[in-house]
Enzyme design. Structure first.
Site, PDB file in Angstrom:
ATOM      1  N   HIS A   1       0.156   1.757  12.092  1.00  0.00           N
ATOM      2  CA  HIS A   1      -0.704   2.933  12.292  1.00  0.00           C
ATOM      3  C   HIS A   1      -0.966   3.220  13.764  1.00  0.00           C
ATOM      4  O   HIS A   1      -0.971   2.306  14.594  1.00  0.00           O
ATOM      5  CB  HIS A   1      -2.084   2.719  11.628  1.00  0.00           C
ATOM      6  CG  HIS A   1      -2.054   2.722  10.141  1.00  0.00           C
ATOM      7  ND1 HIS A   1      -2.336   3.855   9.391  1.00  0.00           N
ATOM      8  CD2 HIS A   1      -1.780   1.739   9.244  1.00  0.00           C
ATOM      9  CE1 HIS A   1      -2.236   3.550   8.095  1.00  0.00           C
ATOM     10  NE2 HIS A   1      -1.898   2.269   7.983  1.00  0.00           N
TER      11      HIS A   1
ATOM     12  N   HIS B   1      -4.674  -8.652   5.335  1.00  0.00           N
ATOM     13  CA  HIS B   1      -4.857  -7.256   4.936  1.00  0.00           C
ATOM     14  C   HIS B   1      -4.567  -7.123   3.449  1.00  0.00           C
ATOM     15  O   HIS B   1      -5.360  -6.546   2.689  1.00  0.00           O
ATOM     16  CB  HIS B   1      -3.930  -6.386   5.774  1.00  0.00           C
ATOM     17  CG  HIS B   1      -3.975  -4.920   5.440  1.00  0.00           C
ATOM     18  ND1 HIS B   1      -5.072  -4.141   5.686  1.00  0.00           N
ATOM     19  CD2 HIS B   1      -3.053  -4.101   4.866  1.00  0.00           C
ATOM     20  CE1 HIS B   1      -4.828  -2.897   5.281  1.00  0.00           C
ATOM     21  NE2 HIS B   1      -3.611  -2.846   4.784  1.00  0.00           N
TER      22      HIS B   1
ATOM     23  N   HIS C   1       0.823  -1.215   0.000  1.00  0.00           N
ATOM     24  CA  HIS C   1       0.000   0.000   0.000  1.00  0.00           C
ATOM     25  C   HIS C   1       0.860   1.270   0.000  1.00  0.00           C
ATOM     26  O   HIS C   1       1.909   1.312   0.634  1.00  0.00           O
ATOM     27  CB  HIS C   1      -0.941   0.005   1.213  1.00  0.00           C
ATOM     28  CG  HIS C   1      -2.074  -0.957   1.057  1.00  0.00           C
ATOM     29  ND1 HIS C   1      -2.722  -1.525   2.125  1.00  0.00           N
ATOM     30  CD2 HIS C   1      -2.674  -1.458  -0.064  1.00  0.00           C
ATOM     31  CE1 HIS C   1      -3.682  -2.334   1.679  1.00  0.00           C
ATOM     32  NE2 HIS C   1      -3.662  -2.316   0.356  1.00  0.00           N
TER      33      HIS C   1
HETATM   34 FE    FE Z   1      -1.622   1.189   6.131  1.00  0.00          FE
HETATM   35 ZN    ZN Z   2      -2.248  -1.184   4.345  1.00  0.00          ZN
END
Ligand code: FE
Ligand code: ZN
Length: 242
Positions: A171, A114, A58
């Site tokens: 995160h 994910h 990502h």
């Molecule tokens: Fe992320």
């Molecule tokens: Zn991600």
């Protein structure tokens, strides 16, 4: 202890992690999604950057890598299986590989869920686990490419690492994760205490991470799921939780 880890808070709520192997001075950044803040951080740490390491493809984990590699000459390492959608890899690692980082060593753990090619980097003896968007403090990553079965299995692989393992997530989602976790386990006292601690850290502008696996075993409802179906129901409840 031979590994020093420092947070670089970037974007809205991401962390790039700065690593230094104290025995050799070798350095790395995990998930370098931006250029300037990371380049400045490296300069303040003495200007040395040897490695750019990747958990998954990502943009909020890789977007700064090509530029930082070009500027510093740092080498890039990520999952061979995902190479086509990662920046150009100098070292393509595979699950099970041992990645030598100075005198430290990371084991590559396959953690799909994910994303399909998501990996985690585990430094032995519980020194550090970099798990990207797989395990979060009091939560876990969204199922964007993988299914509940894969994420459940990935979390199970991380859950068996030593209790003292320090967990460096991708995160700062802790406060919103705690709100959901308390809706699932309102009577969980360690979770309540953790939530208070996290709140006071955020009020001071400090990261709530790293967490530890011992803490996560106590507070993370996703690690308490009885089976895949229970986990899947919890994950979809979180997706629509406000
Ligand atoms: Fe992320
Ligand atoms: Zn991600």
């Amino acid at each position: 202890m031979t590994l020093t880890v420092k947070p670089i808070a970037i974007l809205d709520d991401n962390y790039a992690w700065f690593l230094r192997d104290e025995a050799t001075g070798m350095t790395a950044v995990m998930d370098a999604a931006v250029v300037e803040p990371i380049a400045d951080f490296i300069a303040a740490e003495g200007g040395r950057l040897d490695w750019l390491l990747i958990t998954h493809h990502h943009g909020d984990h890789i977007a700064g890598i090509a530029e930082l590699a070009a500027r510093t000459g740092a080498k890039v390492a990520g999952n061979a299986a995902d190479a086509r959608r990662l920046p150009k890899l100098d070292v393509a690692v595979k699950p099970g590989d041992l990645f030598q980082f100075g005198k430290s060593e990371a084991r590559i753990i396959d953690t799909p869920g994910h994303t399909r090619g998501h990996i985690s980097w585990y430094f032995a003896n519980g020194e550090a686990l970099f798990c990207g968007d797989t395990l979060f403090a009091a939560g876990c990553g969204r199922l964007l490419e993988g299914n509940a079965e894969e994420m459940y299995a990935s979390l199970a692989k991380l859950a068996v690492l030593p209790d003292e393992t320090r967990v460096y997530c991708g995160h700062e989602y802790t406060l919103s994760n705690v709100r959901f976790a308390l809706s699932v386990e309102p009577e969980n006292l360690p979770l309540q205490a953790f939530g208070e601690l996290a709140k006071s850290l955020r009020e001071k502008g400090e990261p709530t991470l790293p967490t530890t696996l011992a803490t996560e075993h106590a507070i993370n409802p996703f690690l308490h799921a009885r089976d895949v179906a229970h986990f899947a129901a919890m994950r979809s409840a979180k997706d629509s939780f406000r």
